[in-house]
Design a protein around this motif. Structure first.
Motif, PDB file in Angstrom:
ATOM      1  N   ALA A  47     -90.502  27.121  66.931  1.00 11.69           N
ATOM      2  CA  ALA A  47     -91.323  27.917  67.845  1.00 11.69           C
ATOM      3  C   ALA A  47     -92.791  27.529  67.745  1.00 11.69           C
ATOM      4  O   ALA A  47     -93.502  27.459  68.751  1.00 11.69           O
ATOM      5  CB  ALA A  47     -91.137  29.403  67.540  1.00 11.69           C
ATOM      6  N   PRO A  91     -95.447  30.992  71.748  1.00 11.16           N
ATOM      7  CA  PRO A  91     -94.509  32.109  71.584  1.00 11.16           C
ATOM      8  C   PRO A  91     -94.987  33.370  72.308  1.00 11.16           C
ATOM      9  O   PRO A  91     -96.191  33.587  72.479  1.00 11.16           O
ATOM     10  CB  PRO A  91     -94.486  32.332  70.066  1.00 11.16           C
ATOM     11  N   GLU A 134     -91.627  36.664  69.583  1.00  7.56           N
ATOM     12  CA  GLU A 134     -91.590  35.449  68.772  1.00  7.56           C
ATOM     13  C   GLU A 134     -92.725  35.443  67.743  1.00  7.56           C
ATOM     14  O   GLU A 134     -92.522  35.030  66.590  1.00  7.56           O
ATOM     15  CB  GLU A 134     -91.674  34.219  69.679  1.00  7.56           C
ATOM     16  N   TRP A 135     -93.936  35.905  68.150  1.00  8.46           N
ATOM     17  CA  TRP A 135     -95.034  35.988  67.186  1.00  8.46           C
ATOM     18  C   TRP A 135     -94.688  36.957  66.056  1.00  8.46           C
ATOM     19  O   TRP A 135     -94.994  36.695  64.884  1.00  8.46           O
ATOM     20  CB  TRP A 135     -96.316  36.450  67.873  1.00  8.46           C
ATOM     21  N   VAL A 174     -87.149  35.836  66.792  1.00  3.62           N
ATOM     22  CA  VAL A 174     -87.514  34.626  67.546  1.00  3.62           C
ATOM     23  C   VAL A 174     -86.468  34.333  68.615  1.00  3.62           C
ATOM     24  O   VAL A 174     -86.789  34.017  69.768  1.00  3.62           O
ATOM     25  CB  VAL A 174     -87.664  33.426  66.586  1.00  3.62           C
ATOM     26  N   GLY A 181     -86.781  36.820  71.413  1.00  2.30           N
ATOM     27  CA  GLY A 181     -87.930  36.488  72.245  1.00  2.30           C
ATOM     28  C   GLY A 181     -87.629  35.368  73.212  1.00  2.30           C
ATOM     29  O   GLY A 181     -88.066  35.376  74.371  1.00  2.30           O
ATOM     30  N   ARG A 182     -86.852  34.370  72.778  1.00  2.00           N
ATOM     31  CA  ARG A 182     -86.483  33.276  73.662  1.00  2.00           C
ATOM     32  C   ARG A 182     -85.573  33.757  74.786  1.00  2.00           C
ATOM     33  O   ARG A 182     -85.681  33.320  75.935  1.00  2.00           O
ATOM     34  CB  ARG A 182     -85.777  32.183  72.860  1.00  2.00           C
TER      35      ARG A 182
END
Length: 313
Positions: A134, A144, A148-149, A306, A309-310
């Motif tokens: 990421a 991101p 994701e962050w 993560v 988030g994707r």
């Protein structure tokens, strides 16, 4: 490392995208899907311990080189016999670059580190790879999102907890090797999306051939040699890595990508570290502290954020 854990997720990315609409599995295929999931969960999770056992009779770089040369060569010949086209010169250059990142830096780094670091701990560390991917994706223009962050921040906490383990404190070379390994794997995974690679299994076969050749040359150049005939345990472990880790589980992964959503096919990322730790403690005589277990839970949670988030992206 799951062949590896391997090259697989990114070299089959296009196949995964082609099957985004696969939302249901016919009843007749459910048993096959379950068997394929168990294969990638158990086999790829067990490769960390198999690497540790193989190192009892082989030096790390030579062992990894032989593993991928045999697996890649066998797969390449099989595909060519079935009529698959050989990679072009441009594709050979691309698979050599990705093979060096994923197999030499990535898998070779794990193999080198397991001379000192317990296989279970190595697997937990490698679980941070999506976090590195990421970050590298951000550097290449795809930063991101919030989830994701959050996953990246939580992953850093997990890495900090993992460094409390005595294996990492006592063996900084092993810890550094794992850092380089995950960075190479993450960058190679992202960069592979920008290159022209052969289709399907031929991409993996060519990457294993290229990466295995470089690993073998590096092993010979660094002075590695087999001082005595490897014992049965090491030979069996190497054969297991070649046949099951690099071919059987990979084929199961390909089967899953054709029939289920990529999120399910790539769920091994959450299961493999648990399997590796369990096998390392139960069969390999390894141990893991409470801090290590907490770190594993935090890292897997971070990888989940993560991935979520994707999906939202």
């Amino acid at each position: 490392m799951r062949t590896t854990q391997i090259t697989q997720e990114q070299t089959l990315k296009q196949l995964a995208e082609d099957k985004q609409t696969a939302v249901a599995v016919p009843a007749g295929n459910r048993l096959s899907v379950l068997a394929a999931l168990l294969a990638i969960y158990l086999i790829w999770g067990s490769t960390y311990l198999a690497i540790r056992v193989a190192l009892e009779g082989f030096p790390p770089l030579l062992m990894a080189g032989v593993r991928f040369l045999i697996a890649g060569g066998g797969l390449y010949l099989f595909l060519r016999a079935r009529g698959a086209p050989a990679p072009s010169r441009r594709q050979w250059a691309a698979v050599t670059l990705i093979g060096c990142l994923l197999l030499v830096g990535g898998n070779g780094g794990v193999t080198f580190a397991e001379q000192w670091v317990a296989s279970g701990l190595a697997a937990v560390w490698i679980a941070t790879m999506p976090i590195w991917a990421a970050l590298f994706a951000g550097l290449l223009g795809r930063w991101p999102n919030r989830l994701e962050w959050l996953g990246l921040a939580l992953g850093l906490v997990g890495v900090g907890l993992l460094n409390l383990e005595s294996d990492f404190q006592a063996n900084p070379i092993g810890a550094l090797s794992l850092v380089v390994s995950t960075m190479c794997w993450g960058f190679g995974s992202v960069w592979s999306q920008r290159l022209s690679l052969p289709a399907g299994l031929m991409s993996s076969a060519a990457e294993m051939l290229a990466g295995g050749s470089v690993l073998l040359l590096l092993g010979l150049a660094s002075g590695e040699k087999i001082a005595a005939a490897p014992g049965p345990r090491s030979l069996f472990a190497l054969a297991y890595l070649i046949v099951f880790g690099s071919i059987v589980a990979f084929s199961a992964y390909l089967y899953l990508l054709k029939r289920v959503r990529p999120a399910l096919a790539t769920s091994y990322a959450y299961v493999n570290p648990v399997v590796a730790v369990g096998l390392g403690v139960g069969l390999g005589g390894e141990h893991i502290t409470t801090a290590g277990l907490v770190a594993m839970a935090v890292i897997l949670g971070a990888v989940g954020l993560v991935a979520l988030g994707r999906e939202k992206r």
